[in-house]
Motif scaffolding. Structure first.
Motif, PDB file in Angstrom:
ATOM      1  N   THR A  78       0.786  -1.483   0.027  1.00  0.00           N
ATOM      2  CA  THR A  78      -0.190  -0.190  -0.119  1.00  0.00           C
ATOM      3  C   THR A  78       1.099   0.907   0.253  1.00  0.00           C
ATOM      4  O   THR A  78       0.335   2.143  -0.959  1.00  0.00           O
ATOM      5  N   LYS A  79       2.174   0.568   0.367  1.00  0.00           N
ATOM      6  CA  LYS A  79       2.983   2.391   0.899  1.00  0.00           C
ATOM      7  C   LYS A  79       3.468   2.686  -0.770  1.00  0.00           C
ATOM      8  O   LYS A  79       4.026   3.934  -1.051  1.00  0.00           O
ATOM      9  N   ARG A  80       3.840   1.418  -1.391  1.00  0.00           N
ATOM     10  CA  ARG A  80       4.137   1.385  -2.248  1.00  0.00           C
ATOM     11  C   ARG A  80       3.205   1.892  -4.321  1.00  0.00           C
ATOM     12  O   ARG A  80       3.061   2.608  -5.106  1.00  0.00           O
ATOM     13  N   PHE A  81       1.804   1.032  -4.272  1.00  0.00           N
ATOM     14  CA  PHE A  81       1.344   1.479  -4.965  1.00  0.00           C
ATOM     15  C   PHE A  81      -0.431   1.627  -4.493  1.00  0.00           C
ATOM     16  O   PHE A  81      -1.277   2.410  -5.545  1.00  0.00           O
ATOM     17  N   GLY A  82       0.064   2.497  -3.409  1.00  0.00           N
ATOM     18  CA  GLY A  82      -1.534   3.374  -2.943  1.00  0.00           C
ATOM     19  C   GLY A  82      -3.146   2.798  -2.731  1.00  0.00           C
ATOM     20  O   GLY A  82      -2.715   1.717  -2.253  1.00  0.00           O
ATOM     21  N   HIS A  83      -4.290   2.970  -3.909  1.00  0.00           N
ATOM     22  CA  HIS A  83      -4.971   2.166  -3.670  1.00  0.00           C
ATOM     23  C   HIS A  83      -5.568   1.237  -4.354  1.00  0.00           C
ATOM     24  O   HIS A  83      -5.652   1.169  -5.684  1.00  0.00           O
ATOM     25  N   ILE A  84      -4.917  -0.239  -3.236  1.00  0.00           N
ATOM     26  CA  ILE A  84      -5.786  -0.678  -3.725  1.00  0.00           C
ATOM     27  C   ILE A  84      -6.414  -2.019  -3.285  1.00  0.00           C
ATOM     28  O   ILE A  84      -5.783  -3.394  -2.254  1.00  0.00           O
ATOM     29  N   PRO A  85      -7.394  -1.128  -2.768  1.00  0.00           N
ATOM     30  CA  PRO A  85      -8.495  -1.808  -2.069  1.00  0.00           C
ATOM     31  C   PRO A  85      -8.903  -3.881  -2.164  1.00  0.00           C
ATOM     32  O   PRO A  85      -9.013  -3.941  -1.022  1.00  0.00           O
ATOM     33  N   VAL A  86      -8.423  -3.970  -3.316  1.00  0.00           N
ATOM     34  CA  VAL A  86      -8.939  -5.570  -3.337  1.00  0.00           C
ATOM     35  C   VAL A  86      -8.097  -6.408  -3.431  1.00  0.00           C
ATOM     36  O   VAL A  86      -7.789  -7.152  -1.760  1.00  0.00           O
ATOM     37  N   VAL A  87      -6.737  -5.766  -2.968  1.00  0.00           N
ATOM     38  CA  VAL A  87      -5.324  -6.918  -2.381  1.00  0.00           C
ATOM     39  C   VAL A  87      -5.198  -6.389  -0.889  1.00  0.00           C
ATOM     40  O   VAL A  87      -5.404  -7.345  -0.455  1.00  0.00           O
ATOM     41  N   LEU A  88      -5.381  -5.357  -0.125  1.00  0.00           N
ATOM     42  CA  LEU A  88      -5.840  -5.148   1.008  1.00  0.00           C
ATOM     43  C   LEU A  88      -6.931  -6.489   1.353  1.00  0.00           C
ATOM     44  O   LEU A  88      -6.690  -6.519   2.750  1.00  0.00           O
ATOM     45  N   GLY A  89      -8.031  -6.321   0.552  1.00  0.00           N
ATOM     46  CA  GLY A  89      -9.111  -6.964   0.887  1.00  0.00           C
ATOM     47  C   GLY A  89      -8.506  -8.336   1.524  1.00  0.00           C
ATOM     48  O   GLY A  89      -9.143  -8.509   1.997  1.00  0.00           O
ATOM     49  N   ILE A  90      -8.130  -8.567   0.727  1.00  0.00           N
ATOM     50  CA  ILE A  90      -7.745 -10.225   0.352  1.00  0.00           C
ATOM     51  C   ILE A  90      -7.162 -10.944   1.326  1.00  0.00           C
ATOM     52  O   ILE A  90      -6.075 -11.816   2.568  1.00  0.00           O
ATOM     53  N   LEU A  91      -5.770  -9.663   1.773  1.00  0.00           N
ATOM     54  CA  LEU A  91      -4.108  -9.941   2.491  1.00  0.00           C
ATOM     55  C   LEU A  91      -5.389  -8.862   4.101  1.00  0.00           C
ATOM     56  O   LEU A  91      -4.242 -10.428   4.711  1.00  0.00           O
ATOM     57  N   SER A  92      -5.904  -8.886   3.894  1.00  0.00           N
ATOM     58  CA  SER A  92      -6.685  -8.471   5.901  1.00  0.00           C
ATOM     59  C   SER A  92      -7.091  -9.726   5.583  1.00  0.00           C
ATOM     60  O   SER A  92      -7.256  -9.931   7.527  1.00  0.00           O
ATOM     61  N   ILE A  93      -7.828 -10.445   4.958  1.00  0.00           N
ATOM     62  CA  ILE A  93      -8.896 -11.562   5.262  1.00  0.00           C
ATOM     63  C   ILE A  93      -7.346 -12.650   6.383  1.00  0.00           C
ATOM     64  O   ILE A  93      -7.977 -13.199   6.785  1.00  0.00           O
ATOM     65  N   ALA A  94      -6.744 -12.959   5.035  1.00  0.00           N
ATOM     66  CA  ALA A  94      -5.322 -13.978   5.576  1.00  0.00           C
ATOM     67  C   ALA A  94      -4.880 -13.721   6.730  1.00  0.00           C
ATOM     68  O   ALA A  94      -4.674 -14.320   7.049  1.00  0.00           O
ATOM     69  N   TRP A  95      -4.714 -12.432   6.915  1.00  0.00           N
ATOM     70  CA  TRP A  95      -4.173 -11.882   7.826  1.00  0.00           C
ATOM     71  C   TRP A  95      -5.384 -12.228   9.549  1.00  0.00           C
ATOM     72  O   TRP A  95      -4.762 -12.657  10.269  1.00  0.00           O
TER      73      TRP A  95
END
Length: 245
Positions: A78-95
Motif C-alpha cells: 500500500t505504501k508503494r502502490f497506494g489505492h489497492i482495495p482488492v489486494v488489501l482486502g485479500i491480505l486482510s482476510i488472510a491476516w
C-alpha cells in the motif's frame, strides 16, 4: 553505532522509485527474530534437562509470524502502490485468519506446573513468558502495520472500525483454538467444523469473556504502542523543523 542503525533503517532494497521494501520494516522483523531465537534458546536449555521434547511452542511461535509477514507485505504494497482495495482486502482476510495465533500463546501459561523446589519451575516461567512475549509483540506490530495499510486505502472511520472489530475477533479465535481445539488451517481443511463451532460458541459464556478480555488487552497494548510511535514521529519532525530553521 547510532549512524549504523540509521543506515540500516533507511537503506532501500528497490528496483523502483519509491521503493517497495525498505530496511525500516526489515529492521523490526530482525529485532523480533532475535527475540524469537531467544525463546527457542530457552526451550533448547529445557531439552538439555532431559525433559520430554515438545515442539508445540515452536510451532505456535511460527504461526504468530504468519500475520506479521502478511501485514508487512500489506504495509509495503500500500505504501508503494497506494489505492489497492482488492489486494488489501485479500491480505486482510488472510491476516485475520492467522492473527489469533499471536495472543494465543498467552494461554500457554496455563501449562505451567508450580513446584518451588524444582529449578525447572523457574526456567519454565521464563521460557513460557518469552514465547508469549515475542508472540504478542508479533501480533501488535502486525496490527500496527495492517491498521496503517487500512488508513492508506480506506477512510479513517472504516479503518478504525476494522481495527476495533479485529480485536474481539482475535479473542474469539483464541477461544476456538484453546477451548474448541481448532486452528487456522481448519478454515481450509474443515470449514464446516469451523462454522459449527462458531454457532455453538455464541451461547458459551466463556467464548464471550475470552473474546472481550483478550480484545481489551490487545486494544490497550496497541494504544500504548500507537502512542509511543506517534509521539516519536512528531518529536522527530519537530527536531527536523528546528534544525532547518
Amino acid at each position: 553505532m547510532d549512524r549504523l542503525i540509521d543506515w540500516i533503517r533507511n537503506h532501500k532494497f528497490s528496483v523502483s522509485d519509491p521503493p517497495i521494501i525498505t530496511m525500516e520494516g526489515l529492521f523490526s522483523l530482525l529485532l523480533l527474530l532475535l527475540l524469537s531465537l531467544l525463546a527457542v534458546f530457552f526451550h533448547l536449555v529445557r531439552i538439555l534437562f532431559n525433559s520430554p521434547v515438545d515442539f508445540s511452542l515452536d510451532w505456535n511461535l511460527f504461526l504468530s509470524w504468519i500475520p506479521l509477514i502478511i501485514a508487512f507485505l500489506a504495509d509495503n504494497l500500500t505504501k508503494r502502490f497506494g489505492h489497492i482495495p482488492v489486494v488489501l482486502g485479500i491480505l486482510s482476510i488472510a491476516w485475520l485468519a492467522f492473527f489469533p495465533n499471536a495472543p494465543y500463546m498467552i494461554t500457554d501459561l496455563a501449562h505451567l506446573t508450580v513446584d518451588y523446589q524444582r529449578d525447572l519451575t523457574w526456567h519454565d516461567i521464563i521460557m513460557l513468558f518469552s514465547y508469549a512475549e515475542v508472540s504478542l509483540f508479533n501480533g501488535l506490530v502486525s496490527l500496527y502495520w495492517i491498521h496503517r495499510s487500512w488508513r492508506r486505502v480506506f477512510e479513517r472511520k472504516a479503518a478504525n472500525t476494522l481495527l476495533l472489530v479485529s480485536l474481539p475477533l482475535a479473542g474469539f479465535g483464541v477461544y476456538l483454538g484453546r477451548v474448541r481445539r481448532m486452528n487456522s488451517w481448519d478454515i481450509i481443511h474443515e470449514p464446516q467444523a469451523i462454522i459449527n463451532s462458531v454457532f455453538e460458541s455464541l451461547l458459551d459464556r466463556t467464548a464471550w469473556v475470552l473474546s472481550m478480555e483478550i480484545g481489551m488487552l490487545l486494544g490497550i497494548l496497541y494504544l500504548v504502542l500507537w502512542g509511543v510511535i506517534r509521539f516519536r514521529i512528531r518529536h522527530s519532525k519537530k527536531n527536523t523543523e528546528s534544525g532547518n530553521q
